[in-house]
Each structure stands twice: as C-alpha cells, then as structure tokens.
Design a protein around this motif. Structure first.
Motif, PDB file in Angstrom:
ATOM      1  N   LEU A 141       0.821  -1.223   0.000  1.00  0.00           N
ATOM      2  CA  LEU A 141       0.000   0.000   0.000  1.00  0.00           C
ATOM      3  C   LEU A 141       0.849   1.263   0.000  1.00  0.00           C
ATOM      4  CD1 LEU A 141      -2.800  -0.949   2.554  1.00  0.00           C
ATOM      5  CD2 LEU A 141      -2.904  -0.994   0.053  1.00  0.00           C
ATOM      6  N   GLY A 142       2.130   1.129   0.116  1.00  0.00           N
ATOM      7  CA  GLY A 142       2.973   2.316   0.172  1.00  0.00           C
ATOM      8  C   GLY A 142       2.787   3.050   1.488  1.00  0.00           C
ATOM      9  N   LEU A 143       2.992   4.342   1.450  1.00  0.00           N
ATOM     10  CA  LEU A 143       2.831   5.178   2.637  1.00  0.00           C
ATOM     11  C   LEU A 143       1.544   5.982   2.508  1.00  0.00           C
ATOM     12  CD1 LEU A 143       6.017   4.668   2.534  1.00  0.00           C
ATOM     13  CD2 LEU A 143       6.147   6.719   3.959  1.00  0.00           C
ATOM     14  N   ARG A 144       0.785   6.010   3.574  1.00  0.00           N
ATOM     15  CA  ARG A 144      -0.461   6.767   3.586  1.00  0.00           C
ATOM     16  C   ARG A 144      -0.412   7.807   4.684  1.00  0.00           C
ATOM     17  NH1 ARG A 144      -4.992   2.403   4.095  1.00  0.00           N
ATOM     18  NH2 ARG A 144      -3.389   1.436   5.400  1.00  0.00           N
ATOM     19  N   LEU A 145      -0.915   8.985   4.361  1.00  0.00           N
ATOM     20  CA  LEU A 145      -0.821  10.130   5.266  1.00  0.00           C
ATOM     21  C   LEU A 145      -1.895  10.057   6.337  1.00  0.00           C
ATOM     22  CD1 LEU A 145       0.612  12.850   5.781  1.00  0.00           C
ATOM     23  CD2 LEU A 145      -1.048  13.885   4.230  1.00  0.00           C
ATOM     24  N   ILE A 146      -1.468  10.185   7.595  1.00  0.00           N
ATOM     25  CA  ILE A 146      -2.400  10.145   8.718  1.00  0.00           C
ATOM     26  C   ILE A 146      -2.790  11.561   9.132  1.00  0.00           C
ATOM     27  CG2 ILE A 146      -2.804   9.265  11.049  1.00  0.00           C
ATOM     28  CD1 ILE A 146      -0.518   7.291  10.592  1.00  0.00           C
ATOM     29  N   TYR A 147      -1.798  12.367   9.460  1.00  0.00           N
ATOM     30  CA  TYR A 147      -1.996  13.765   9.853  1.00  0.00           C
ATOM     31  C   TYR A 147      -0.802  14.574   9.365  1.00  0.00           C
ATOM     32  CZ  TYR A 147      -5.998  13.578  13.103  1.00  0.00           C
ATOM     33  OH  TYR A 147      -7.239  13.464  13.658  1.00  0.00           O
ATOM     34  N   TYR A 148      -1.029  15.877   9.187  1.00  0.00           N
ATOM     35  CA  TYR A 148       0.072  16.768   8.876  1.00  0.00           C
ATOM     36  C   TYR A 148      -0.161  18.119   9.538  1.00  0.00           C
ATOM     37  CZ  TYR A 148      -3.014  18.400   5.059  1.00  0.00           C
ATOM     38  OH  TYR A 148      -4.063  18.878   4.317  1.00  0.00           O
ATOM     39  N   SER A 149       0.947  18.815   9.720  1.00  0.00           N
ATOM     40  CA  SER A 149       0.902  20.089  10.460  1.00  0.00           C
ATOM     41  C   SER A 149       1.843  21.076   9.788  1.00  0.00           C
ATOM     42  CB  SER A 149       1.329  19.847  11.912  1.00  0.00           C
ATOM     43  OG  SER A 149       1.540  21.066  12.582  1.00  0.00           O
ATOM     44  N   PHE A 150       1.344  22.283   9.534  1.00  0.00           N
ATOM     45  CA  PHE A 150       2.185  23.295   8.899  1.00  0.00           C
ATOM     46  C   PHE A 150       2.861  24.198   9.919  1.00  0.00           C
ATOM     47  CE2 PHE A 150       1.281  21.463   5.231  1.00  0.00           C
ATOM     48  CZ  PHE A 150       0.474  22.066   4.276  1.00  0.00           C
ATOM     49  N   ASP A 151       2.317  24.288  11.099  1.00  0.00           N
ATOM     50  CA  ASP A 151       2.984  24.955  12.211  1.00  0.00           C
ATOM     51  C   ASP A 151       2.273  24.543  13.485  1.00  0.00           C
ATOM     52  OD1 ASP A 151       1.508  28.102  11.248  1.00  0.00           O
ATOM     53  OD2 ASP A 151       0.769  26.701  12.752  1.00  0.00           O
ATOM     54  N   VAL A 152       2.685  25.103  14.594  1.00  0.00           N
ATOM     55  CA  VAL A 152       2.176  24.662  15.894  1.00  0.00           C
ATOM     56  C   VAL A 152       0.660  24.828  15.983  1.00  0.00           C
ATOM     57  CG1 VAL A 152       2.286  25.093  18.366  1.00  0.00           C
ATOM     58  CG2 VAL A 152       4.368  25.113  17.033  1.00  0.00           C
ATOM     59  N   LYS A 153       0.119  25.813  15.303  1.00  0.00           N
ATOM     60  CA  LYS A 153      -1.316  26.086  15.415  1.00  0.00           C
ATOM     61  C   LYS A 153      -2.135  25.460  14.301  1.00  0.00           C
ATOM     62  CE  LYS A 153      -0.410  30.555  17.606  1.00  0.00           C
ATOM     63  NZ  LYS A 153      -0.600  32.033  17.499  1.00  0.00           N
ATOM     64  N   ASP A 154      -1.482  24.687  13.455  1.00  0.00           N
ATOM     65  CA  ASP A 154      -2.148  24.155  12.270  1.00  0.00           C
ATOM     66  C   ASP A 154      -2.027  22.635  12.239  1.00  0.00           C
ATOM     67  OD1 ASP A 154      -1.635  23.248   9.177  1.00  0.00           O
ATOM     68  OD2 ASP A 154      -3.211  24.756   9.343  1.00  0.00           O
ATOM     69  N   ILE A 155      -3.167  21.939  12.341  1.00  0.00           N
ATOM     70  CA  ILE A 155      -3.215  20.483  12.303  1.00  0.00           C
ATOM     71  C   ILE A 155      -4.255  20.083  11.269  1.00  0.00           C
ATOM     72  CG2 ILE A 155      -3.703  18.356  13.579  1.00  0.00           C
ATOM     73  CD1 ILE A 155      -1.280  19.725  14.665  1.00  0.00           C
ATOM     74  N   ASN A 156      -3.908  19.124  10.426  1.00  0.00           N
ATOM     75  CA  ASN A 156      -4.823  18.713   9.373  1.00  0.00           C
ATOM     76  C   ASN A 156      -4.905  17.195   9.287  1.00  0.00           C
ATOM     77  OD1 ASN A 156      -5.155  21.475   7.869  1.00  0.00           O
ATOM     78  ND2 ASN A 156      -2.967  21.213   8.195  1.00  0.00           N
ATOM     79  N   LYS A 157      -6.097  16.701   9.002  1.00  0.00           N
ATOM     80  CA  LYS A 157      -6.263  15.265   8.809  1.00  0.00           C
ATOM     81  C   LYS A 157      -5.760  14.848   7.435  1.00  0.00           C
ATOM     82  CE  LYS A 157     -10.296  14.688  11.812  1.00  0.00           C
ATOM     83  NZ  LYS A 157     -11.712  14.236  11.872  1.00  0.00           N
ATOM     84  N   GLY A 158      -5.153  13.664   7.406  1.00  0.00           N
ATOM     85  CA  GLY A 158      -4.772  13.073   6.147  1.00  0.00           C
ATOM     86  C   GLY A 158      -5.845  12.110   5.678  1.00  0.00           C
ATOM     87  N   GLU A 159      -5.434  11.156   4.841  1.00  0.00           N
ATOM     88  CA  GLU A 159      -6.421  10.257   4.248  1.00  0.00           C
ATOM     89  C   GLU A 159      -6.893   9.149   5.188  1.00  0.00           C
ATOM     90  OE1 GLU A 159      -4.786   7.606   1.133  1.00  0.00           O
ATOM     91  OE2 GLU A 159      -2.855   8.567   1.562  1.00  0.00           O
ATOM     92  N   ILE A 160      -6.154   8.871   6.266  1.00  0.00           N
ATOM     93  CA  ILE A 160      -6.539   7.760   7.144  1.00  0.00           C
ATOM     94  C   ILE A 160      -6.425   8.162   8.608  1.00  0.00           C
ATOM     95  CG2 ILE A 160      -6.021   5.901   5.513  1.00  0.00           C
ATOM     96  CD1 ILE A 160      -3.348   5.554   7.085  1.00  0.00           C
ATOM     97  N   SER A 161      -7.082   9.235   9.010  1.00  0.00           N
ATOM     98  CA  SER A 161      -6.919   9.772  10.352  1.00  0.00           C
ATOM     99  C   SER A 161      -7.790   9.086  11.404  1.00  0.00           C
ATOM    100  CB  SER A 161      -7.223  11.269  10.342  1.00  0.00           C
ATOM    101  OG  SER A 161      -8.547  11.487   9.885  1.00  0.00           O
ATOM    102  N   ASP A 162      -8.787   8.325  11.004  1.00  0.00           N
ATOM    103  CA  ASP A 162      -9.680   7.703  11.986  1.00  0.00           C
ATOM    104  C   ASP A 162      -8.902   6.787  12.925  1.00  0.00           C
ATOM    105  OD1 ASP A 162     -12.617   7.263   9.824  1.00  0.00           O
ATOM    106  OD2 ASP A 162     -11.786   9.002  10.863  1.00  0.00           O
ATOM    107  N   GLY A 163      -9.140   6.960  14.229  1.00  0.00           N
ATOM    108  CA  GLY A 163      -8.466   6.129  15.224  1.00  0.00           C
ATOM    109  C   GLY A 163      -7.152   6.714  15.708  1.00  0.00           C
ATOM    110  N   TYR A 164      -6.763   7.859  15.158  1.00  0.00           N
ATOM    111  CA  TYR A 164      -5.509   8.517  15.516  1.00  0.00           C
ATOM    112  C   TYR A 164      -5.779   9.954  15.941  1.00  0.00           C
ATOM    113  CZ  TYR A 164      -3.496   4.722  12.660  1.00  0.00           C
ATOM    114  OH  TYR A 164      -3.158   3.503  12.132  1.00  0.00           O
TER     115      TYR A 164
END
Lengths: 114, 113
Positions: free
Chosen positions: B41-64
């Motif tokens: 499946l390769g690598l799949r993105l869970i979460y990403y953050s552009f700075d301390v105040k910025d959090i974004n869900k990736g494609e498989i964030s459920d449960g994390y």
C-alpha cells in the motif's frame, strides 16, 4: 483523483545491467515528483526530484529519472545496477496548491542479482 | 545524530491500550507529517501540520490523534489500539514550499496484539 502508480511489485535485474523502475501519476495541477529508497530496517531516503526544467534529473547513487509530461510518467533509471541497489523504491508526487501533501505509490522492490 | 528522531523504534501493545509515538526534528522545518506503511500500500498520510497552530487530517486519520507541542515535536496517539493499526509508522518533515523534499525518521514498528 490524484494518484501515483508503480505497476511492478518487483523488478529483477542482473548486476551491471541497466535498470528501470516505473512510475506514472494522475494529476490535476503541476506536479512535483520524487523518488525515495528504503533499505531494510531504515527510513526513506531521498534520491531525486523533478520540479521544473530539464526532463532528465540526476540524483544520488548514480540514479536518474526522466519526466514525461505527455505520458505522465517519471521512471527511475540507472545505467549499471549494483547488488547494493537492492531495496524498496517509492515514487511520490506533490501537487502545487495541494497543501504540501505527498502522495506515494505502493513501492517497487528492486532485486539485483550477482 | 539523526535529523528526524522517532521514539520508540519498536513497540508491542495490547488491544485497547493507549499509545503515543513521538517525533522530534532538528532541521528547523515548519511542516511535519505522520505516515503509516503497509505492505503493498505504500505510505499513507495520517496527519500533517504546517505549524504549531495548524493540524490537518490526512487520508486515514480515523483512530488517531496528534499533538504539535512545539515546532520541533509532533506526536501521534492511538487512543485505543486495534490490531489493524499494526504497521510501520514514519514521521517526516519538509521545508516551507511544495517543491522541497521530505525527510523521514527511521520509523516505529508497532504491533497491536
């Protein structure tokens, strides 16, 4: 949908022969293309990238890749394979305006035989 | 010393337990990511953050869930681990533009039994 495809699960090549690891992508914007390599029990290491300009880019360890816009491909190549090149190779793409998200292919295992 | 450090490197945990994976970086990058790797499946993105105040869900964030405690630290939590979360987890960082490559940690191999 934006995606990356690596059509071969495994590539086998004899040492000294040229190698190619294939990658195609589906994009709705301008792509930035990357190749990474993963050795056993190690993280991913950056090999090379295409951003703009010359379609043939050169990277680490003698690898190069050719960007082909009409075929939406970015195949990894090396003129003469080494046994030590045996590893798992990942193609990845990032789309401009795509919030910096890096989308990976499933990976291709390269086996170089003596 | 590694530019991107993940702890622990290996962990076995029981179903239902809470577990935290930690990542720290010395590259001075603003952008940090958590991926999971599964065979085929390769690598799949869970979460990403552009700075301390910025959090974004990736494609498989459920449960994390994640926490960006500082520019250099980005942790991933599994609130109640389940067996299908058994995988190799990678933290990565990158510079402030889309055309820069990402730098990866050595990975955390998590097994949920």
């Amino acid at each position: 949908a934006q995606s990356v495809a690596q059509p071969e699960d495994q590539v086998n090549v004899a040492e000294g022969n040229p190698l190619t690891v294939k990658c195609t992508y589906s994009v709705s914007g301008n792509p930035y293309l990357f190749w990474y390599v993963q050795y056993p029990n190690r993280g991913l290491q950056f090999l090379l990238k295409y951003i703009t300009g010359d379609n043939l880019v050169k990277g680490s360890y003698g690898f190069e890749a050719e960007f082909n816009k009409s075929q939406t491909s970015f195949h990894l190549k090396k003129p003469s394979a080494l046994v030590s090149d045996s590893a798992l190779y990942f193609c990845a793409v990032r789309f401009s305006g795509g919030y910096n998200k890096l989308i990976f292919g499933a990976g291709t295992r390269l086996a170089v035989h003596p | 010393d590694a530019d991107v450090t993940q702890t622990p490197r290996n962990r076995i945990t029981k179903t239902g337990k809470r577990i935290m994976l930690e990542c720290s970086q010395t590259k001075g990058h603003d952008r940090m990511y958590w991926y999971r790797q599964d065979p085929g499946l390769g690598l799949r993105l869970i979460y990403y953050s552009f700075d301390v105040k910025d959090i974004n869900k990736g494609e498989i964030s459920d449960g994390y869930s994640v926490s960006r405690q500082a520019q250099a630290k980005f942790s991933l939590s599994l609130e109640s681990a389940i067996p299908n979360q058994t995988a190799l987890y990678f933290c990565a960082t990158s510079g402030g533009t889309d055309n820069t490559e990402a730098f990866f940690g050595q990975g955390t191999r998590l097994t949920v039994v």
